[in-house]
Scaffold this active site. Structure first.
Site, PDB file in Angstrom:
ATOM      1  N   ASN A  70       0.935  -1.149   0.096  1.00 46.75           N
ATOM      2  CA  ASN A  70      -0.213   0.016  -0.163  1.00 46.75           C
ATOM      3  C   ASN A  70       0.954   1.286   0.102  1.00 46.75           C
ATOM      4  O   ASN A  70       1.902   1.117   0.426  1.00 46.75           O
ATOM      5  CB  ASN A  70      -1.049  -0.062   1.271  1.00 46.75           C
ATOM      6  N   GLU A  72       0.257   5.301   0.649  1.00 49.93           N
ATOM      7  CA  GLU A  72      -0.682   6.074   1.110  1.00 49.93           C
ATOM      8  C   GLU A  72       0.054   7.704   0.660  1.00 49.93           C
ATOM      9  O   GLU A  72       0.891   7.624   0.085  1.00 49.93           O
ATOM     10  CB  GLU A  72      -0.782   6.119   2.653  1.00 49.93           C
ATOM     11  N   ASN A  73      -1.059   8.645   0.890  1.00 50.64           N
ATOM     12  CA  ASN A  73      -0.654   9.888   0.390  1.00 50.64           C
ATOM     13  C   ASN A  73      -1.380  10.998   1.394  1.00 50.64           C
ATOM     14  O   ASN A  73      -2.365  10.823   2.019  1.00 50.64           O
ATOM     15  CB  ASN A  73      -1.611  10.104  -1.017  1.00 50.64           C
ATOM     16  N   ALA A  74      -0.682  11.954   1.471  1.00 54.72           N
ATOM     17  CA  ALA A  74      -1.185  13.155   2.324  1.00 54.72           C
ATOM     18  C   ALA A  74      -2.561  13.691   2.018  1.00 54.72           C
ATOM     19  O   ALA A  74      -3.293  13.999   2.808  1.00 54.72           O
ATOM     20  CB  ALA A  74      -0.261  14.221   2.332  1.00 54.72           C
ATOM     21  N   CYS A  81      -3.909   0.533  -2.645  1.00 54.54           N
ATOM     22  CA  CYS A  81      -4.002  -0.465  -1.707  1.00 54.54           C
ATOM     23  C   CYS A  81      -2.743  -1.591  -2.564  1.00 54.54           C
ATOM     24  O   CYS A  81      -2.591  -1.344  -3.542  1.00 54.54           O
ATOM     25  CB  CYS A  81      -5.323  -1.514  -1.919  1.00 54.54           C
ATOM     26  N   GLU A  83      -2.712  -4.761  -3.355  1.00 57.69           N
ATOM     27  CA  GLU A  83      -3.393  -5.648  -4.357  1.00 57.69           C
ATOM     28  C   GLU A  83      -3.358  -4.752  -5.752  1.00 57.69           C
ATOM     29  O   GLU A  83      -2.955  -5.171  -6.819  1.00 57.69           O
ATOM     30  CB  GLU A  83      -4.859  -6.098  -4.011  1.00 57.69           C
ATOM     31  N   CYS A 115     -10.189  -5.200   0.153  1.00 55.87           N
ATOM     32  CA  CYS A 115     -11.385  -4.164   0.155  1.00 55.87           C
ATOM     33  C   CYS A 115     -12.285  -4.299  -1.232  1.00 55.87           C
ATOM     34  O   CYS A 115     -11.868  -5.053  -2.124  1.00 55.87           O
ATOM     35  CB  CYS A 115     -10.899  -2.697   0.188  1.00 55.87           C
ATOM     36  N   CYS A 118     -10.475  -3.277  -4.408  1.00 55.06           N
ATOM     37  CA  CYS A 118      -9.663  -4.360  -4.894  1.00 55.06           C
ATOM     38  C   CYS A 118     -10.300  -5.492  -5.365  1.00 55.06           C
ATOM     39  O   CYS A 118      -9.848  -6.203  -6.436  1.00 55.06           O
ATOM     40  CB  CYS A 118      -8.606  -4.806  -3.899  1.00 55.06           C
TER      41      CYS A 118
HETATM   42  O1  LIG Z   1      -6.543  -5.423   1.621  1.00 56.45           O
HETATM   43  C1  LIG Z   1      -6.255  -4.378   2.006  1.00 56.45           C
HETATM   44  C2  LIG Z   1      -6.694  -3.557   3.022  1.00 56.45           C
HETATM   45  C3  LIG Z   1      -6.336  -2.308   3.013  1.00 56.45           C
HETATM   46  N1  LIG Z   1      -5.101  -1.715   2.602  1.00 56.45           N
HETATM   47  C4  LIG Z   1      -4.596  -0.657   2.976  1.00 56.45           C
HETATM   48  C5  LIG Z   1      -5.338   0.624   2.402  1.00 56.45           C
HETATM   49  C6  LIG Z   1      -4.661   1.799   3.309  1.00 56.45           C
HETATM   50  O2  LIG Z   1      -3.410   2.290   3.356  1.00 56.45           O
HETATM   51  C7  LIG Z   1      -4.516   0.902   4.691  1.00 56.45           C
HETATM   52  C8  LIG Z   1      -5.521   0.901   5.621  1.00 56.45           C
HETATM   53  O3  LIG Z   1      -6.810   0.688   5.153  1.00 56.45           O
HETATM   54  O4  LIG Z   1      -4.522  -0.453   4.290  1.00 56.45           O
HETATM   55  C9  LIG Z   1      -4.526  -2.736   1.367  1.00 56.45           C
HETATM   56  O5  LIG Z   1      -3.875  -2.020   1.043  1.00 56.45           O
HETATM   57  N2  LIG Z   1      -5.246  -3.904   1.213  1.00 56.45           N
HETATM   58 ZN   LIG Z   2      -8.071  -2.282  -1.569  1.00 56.15          ZN
END
Ligand SMILES: O=c1ccn([C@H]2C[C@H](O)[C@@H](CO)O2)c(=O)[nH]1
Ligand SMILES: [Zn+2]
Length: 192
Positions: A70, A72-74, A81, A83, A115, A118
């Site tokens: 994963n 993330e971003n500000a 994610c 996946e 999620c 994904c």
């Molecule tokens: O299956 C998943 C579930 C969550 N996240 C990430 C998204 C976010 O960066 C962090 C919290 O939700 O986890 C994934 O990459 N995959």
């Molecule tokens: Zn996801």
């Protein structure tokens, strides 16, 4: 300058000890290495906001593995994610045929589950693909994309017969259907 470290990684036959036809064969010695790679990918997670690390390892039909974490971003809603990172890496390197994906997180007592976004993203490339949900001890639960996203919408649906097609829609005409009757209204009618 090429850094192959996080590009294409193969589930090495020496590591798996699998037969030469391992990818089609009935034995699934690749599962544990694939899950291991998902956990390895998790180490690269960029998650300063959620502090929730996720890794994924996507196995293509020729044995190539694409990993993702994963990112993330500000601007929070732009976060990616693990996946989807793996799928985007694979597709952008010319791969569209996948056998399985493994997912890893730090959740102690729970198999990490993808999620909704994904699930749909994976479904694009087939709903019978295997999805291995894992725990930090690398134990896993096998599911399919269809198990995770039943009655899904996919690329085949865009090819099915429809009551309207875009050739009936002109640039300034809105076409809608009420009880099976087609109503056409152009922008002039809209102003009345
Ligand atoms: O299956 C998943 C579930 C969550 N996240 C990430 C998204 C976010 O960066 C962090 C919290 O939700 O986890 C994934 O990459 N995959
Ligand atoms: Zn996801």
């Amino acid at each position: 300058m090429t850094d192959l470290r996080t590009d294409e990684l193969r589930v090495d036959r020496a590591e798996t000890g699998a037969r030469s036809n391992w990818i089609e064969g009935e034995d699934e010695d690749w599962i544990k290495p694939l899950i291991h790679q998902a956990h390895w990918a998790k180490e690269f997670a960029y998650c300063p906001y959620s502090k929730f690390r996720v890794g994924a390892a996507l196995l293509a039909h020729d044995g190539t593995v694409f990993t993702g974490c994963n990112v993330e971003n500000a601007s929070h809603n732009l976060g990616l994610c693990a996946e989807r990172t793996a799928v985007v890496k694979a597709v952008s390197q010319g791969y569209q045929s996948f056998k399985a994906v493994a997912i890893a997180s730090d959740l102690e007592d729970q198999f990490i589950s993808p999620c909704g976004g994904c699930r749909q993203f994976l479904r694009e490339f087939g709903d019978q693909r295997s999805v291995y949900l894992s725990k930090p001890d690398e134990s896993y639960k096998k599911m399919t994309v269809e198990d995770l996203l039943p009655v899904s919408f996919g690329p085949e649906d865009l090819k099915r017969k429809r009551v309207f097609t875009t050739d009936k829609i002109t640039s300034n005409t809105i076409v809608s259907s009420v009880g099976g009757n087609a109503l056409q209204s152009n922008s002039d009618q809209g102003r009345r």
